[in-house]
Design an enzyme around this catalytic site. Structure first.
Site, PDB file in Angstrom:
ATOM      1  CG  HIS A  68      -1.964  -1.089   1.174  1.00  0.00           C
ATOM      2  ND1 HIS A  68      -2.287  -1.860   2.259  1.00  0.00           N
ATOM      3  CD2 HIS A  68      -2.748  -1.530   0.148  1.00  0.00           C
ATOM      4  CE1 HIS A  68      -3.224  -2.737   1.917  1.00  0.00           C
ATOM      5  NE2 HIS A  68      -3.505  -2.550   0.631  1.00  0.00           N
ATOM      6  CD  GLU A  71      -0.279   0.416   4.493  1.00  0.00           C
ATOM      7  OE1 GLU A  71       0.401  -0.619   4.436  1.00  0.00           O
ATOM      8  OE2 GLU A  71      -1.532   0.417   4.403  1.00  0.00           O
ATOM      9  NE  ARG A 126      -6.370  -0.019   0.750  1.00  0.00           N
ATOM     10  CZ  ARG A 126      -6.253  -0.674   1.901  1.00  0.00           C
ATOM     11  NH1 ARG A 126      -5.755  -0.077   2.961  1.00  0.00           N
ATOM     12  NH2 ARG A 126      -6.622  -1.946   2.000  1.00  0.00           N
ATOM     13  CG  HIS A 196       0.634  -4.182   5.059  1.00  0.00           C
ATOM     14  ND1 HIS A 196      -0.061  -3.800   3.931  1.00  0.00           N
ATOM     15  CD2 HIS A 196       1.017  -5.459   4.849  1.00  0.00           C
ATOM     16  CE1 HIS A 196      -0.096  -4.810   3.074  1.00  0.00           C
ATOM     17  NE2 HIS A 196       0.549  -5.832   3.604  1.00  0.00           N
ATOM     18  CD  GLU A 270      -1.540  -3.538   9.076  1.00  0.00           C
ATOM     19  OE1 GLU A 270      -1.186  -2.344   9.085  1.00  0.00           O
ATOM     20  OE2 GLU A 270      -2.177  -4.063   8.138  1.00  0.00           O
TER      21      GLU A 270
END
Lengths: 309, 99
Positions: A68, A71, A126, A196, A270
């Site tokens: 993405h 990020e 994104r 991410h 994440e």
């Protein structure tokens, strides 16, 4: 040189690619750069193969960052990982073992078109940048475009949505290129890691359904130890667990696809933070984020090497 | 200013729907205001208990905040001015020259 490149700032795509080219020339004993294809807008999709060259069989770990576009801490970490690996190969027994026993395939920027667009136009973009013949909206969510329960729950069929799954699975050349590479090398790729942001979580399959994976025991223990190791650096708490229940249900993700295609240990990080800055993690926090994540990745790798079949 | 100052006055707002009914109306308003969803990934993933962060343009934030207050939905403003945070977090002169 390694020390001349600033790993505590965010870099443009051009800078990252120049950096990769430079390392390919200066560290040829441990680094080999190659391209696995072209993006929608014609950019090369570069991967670094990191590890001591060996004629004997070696297993491998795949790491990708920047699926993405917005990020940015992801690509920053991929660069950090390579830097640390090269700098500590001789001095750190753990790193030396990792690079001697394994190859690491590192894709610092998966979504090159989107990343470039987020630098030049829309910081919060994104998706990819592919065009749709019937709609004015561009891009596909590269983490909904994989052939695993494609376009089911958590993905959208509408091209203007941020979770658009695409016209068909692997429609995006970036996804197709990585999928082809992983299919070709799946017999020796033992782990898949994708980076991410943001939520501070360490996730494993499944994303697309609420169910327990067959090798839950080894995966869960690897995740447990990794988040503990991560927390030991700066006290930052990461949650861990199956993506569907820890984050939310989403179909067509790279992690689920890699798992379904025979890579036994697949994780998605994440990274920081949990919303205070969100995608705008300040450059001053790149170092602590990467340092703690580095320890988690080393932990996962060593656990898989020693404890898991 | 970075990005032509386009994010000046934009906000990032967090809410967590307490019920599925709340989630339904929030999905509707997010769709109407064309918010940039920071999390979860898509509007369809907003449900009861989902931590939802939305980036709202400066000309839409008043509408959203008014709606949340009238619907008695708890919210928190995570970022008051996105442009300021964007510029504070980067080494501005060097970054601008790199861009």
């Amino acid at each position: 040189s390694l020390s001349g490149y600033n790993y505590e700032v965010y870099h443009s795509l051009e800078e990252i690619q120049n950096w990769m080219h430079h390392l390919n020339k200066t560290h040829s004993g441990l680094i080999h750069m190659f391209s696995i294809g072209k993006s929608y807008e014609g950019r090369s999709l570069y991967v670094l193969k990191l590890g001591r060259r060996s004629r004997s069989y070696k297993r491998a770990v795949w790491m990708d960052c920047g699926i993405h576009a917005r990020e940015w801490i992801g690509p920053a970490f991929c660069q950090w990982f390579v830097k640390e690996a090269l700098l500590t190969y001789r001095s750190d027994p753990t790193m030396r073992k990792m690079l001697n026993h394994l190859y690491f395939y590192i894709m610092p920027v998966f979504n090159v078109d989107g990343y470039h667009f987020s630098w030049t136009n829309d910081r919060f973009w994104r998706k990819t940048r592919s065009r749709n013949s019937r709609f004015r909206c561009r891009g596909v969510d590269a983490n909904r475009n994989w052939r695993v329960k494609w376009c089911d729950e958590g993905a959208s069929m509408h091209p203007c949505d941020d979770t658009y799954c695409g016209p068909f699975p692997e429609s995006e050349p970036e996804v197709k290129a990585v999928a082809n590479f992983l299919r070709k090398h799946r017999k020796h790729i033992t782990a898949y890691l994708s980076f991410h942001a943001y939520a501070q979580m360490l996730l494993y399959p499944y994303s697309y359904k609420y169910a327990t994976i067959p090798n839950f025991s080894c995966v869960e223990s690897a995740a447990y130890k990794a988040v503990n190791a991560l927390r030991s650096v700066h006290g930052v708490q990461y949650r861990y667990g199956p993506a569907s229940s820890t984050l939310y249900v989403s179909s067509g993700s790279s992690m689920d696809w890699a798992y379904k295609n025979g890579i036994p240990y697949t994780f998605a990080f994440e990274l920081r933070d949990t919303g205070h800055f969100g995608f705008l993690l300040p450059e001053t926090l790149i170092k602590p984020t990467c340092t703690e994540t580095m320890l988690a990745v080393k932990n996962i790798t060593m656990h898989l090497l020693k404890k898991c079949p | 200013h970075l990005y032509g100052n386009r994010y000046a006055g934009d906000k990032v707002i967090r809410f967590i729907p307490n019920t599925e009914e709340e989630a339904f109306v929030l999905k509707k308003i997010c769709h109407q205001l064309k918010v940039d969803l920071w999390q979860p990934g898509g509007v369809s993933q907003i449900s009861q208990g989902t931590v939802t962060d939305v980036h709202v343009p400066h000309n839409g934030s008043r509408t959203l905040l008014t709606f949340l207050e009238e619907a008695n939905i708890q919210y928190k403003i995570l970022i008051e001015d996105l442009q300021k945070v964007l510029e504070k977090g980067s080494s501005l002169p060097a970054w601008r020259s790199r861009r």
